[in-house]
Write a protein that holds these residues in place. Structure first.
Motif, PDB file in Angstrom:
ATOM      1  N   GLN A   3       0.829  -1.196   0.000  1.00 45.12           N
ATOM      2  CA  GLN A   3       0.000   0.000   0.000  1.00 45.12           C
ATOM      3  C   GLN A   3       0.863   1.244   0.000  1.00 45.12           C
ATOM      4  O   GLN A   3       1.984   1.249   0.501  1.00 45.12           O
ATOM      5  N   SER A   4       0.324   2.301  -0.546  1.00 43.91           N
ATOM      6  CA  SER A   4       1.000   3.588  -0.492  1.00 43.91           C
ATOM      7  C   SER A   4       1.017   4.077   0.950  1.00 43.91           C
ATOM      8  O   SER A   4       0.155   3.727   1.754  1.00 43.91           O
ATOM      9  N   VAL A   5       2.011   4.907   1.260  1.00 41.35           N
ATOM     10  CA  VAL A   5       2.129   5.469   2.601  1.00 41.35           C
ATOM     11  C   VAL A   5       2.176   6.982   2.483  1.00 41.35           C
ATOM     12  O   VAL A   5       3.082   7.529   1.841  1.00 41.35           O
ATOM     13  N   GLY A 122      -3.594   3.655   0.397  1.00 40.85           N
ATOM     14  CA  GLY A 122      -3.103   3.629   1.766  1.00 40.85           C
ATOM     15  C   GLY A 122      -4.123   4.219   2.719  1.00 40.85           C
ATOM     16  O   GLY A 122      -5.288   4.394   2.364  1.00 40.85           O
TER      17      GLY A 122
END
Length: 131
Positions: A3-5, A122
């Motif tokens: 996932q993106s952060v 995210g």
């Protein structure tokens, strides 16, 4: 699932500034991938506010943030920042980033991104601007 952060959000007052950071999941092709910052404000659909894409790099901004926000990208490609200046109450919302082929992300410009099938969403970072 990677996932993106996103990070860097907070509660600020009108005309203040914030700098958001993102490590975008799914960035694989520097020549064809875009990274976008998305915003979901209370009661509204998710929308694209800024995109950075190959060819310069080049950038796109939604009219609502043009002249106030600036997107930039690190050398690794998957790290991007969103410098937000002169914040307004309408900038309040959850901010997310996403990396995907430019063909897909640029189709979202000016449209709802609510149905964007991105597997790397995210947690987002909350921006609250008070008057």
């Amino acid at each position: 699932q990677v996932q993106s952060v996103e990070s860097g959000g907070g509660t600020v007052e009108v005309v203040d500034s914030l700098r958001l950071s993102c490590v975008a999941a799914g960035y694989t092709h520097a020549s064809t991938d875009c990274i976008g910052w998305f915003r979901q404000s209370p009661g509204k659909v998710r929308e694209v506010v800024a995109v950075i894409y190959p060819g310069g790099p080049s950038t796109y901004y939604a009219d609502s943030v043009k002249g106030r926000f600036a997107i930039s990208q690190g050398n690794a490609g998957n790290e991007v920042w969103l410098q937000m200046n002169n914040l307004k109450t309408e900038d309040t919302g959850m901010y997310y980033c996403a990396a995907e082929s430019c063909t897909k992300i640029l189709l979202l410009v000016g449209r709802s991104a609510q149905g964007f099938a991105y597997s790397g969403w995210g947690q987002g970072t909350q921006v609250t601007v008070s008057s």
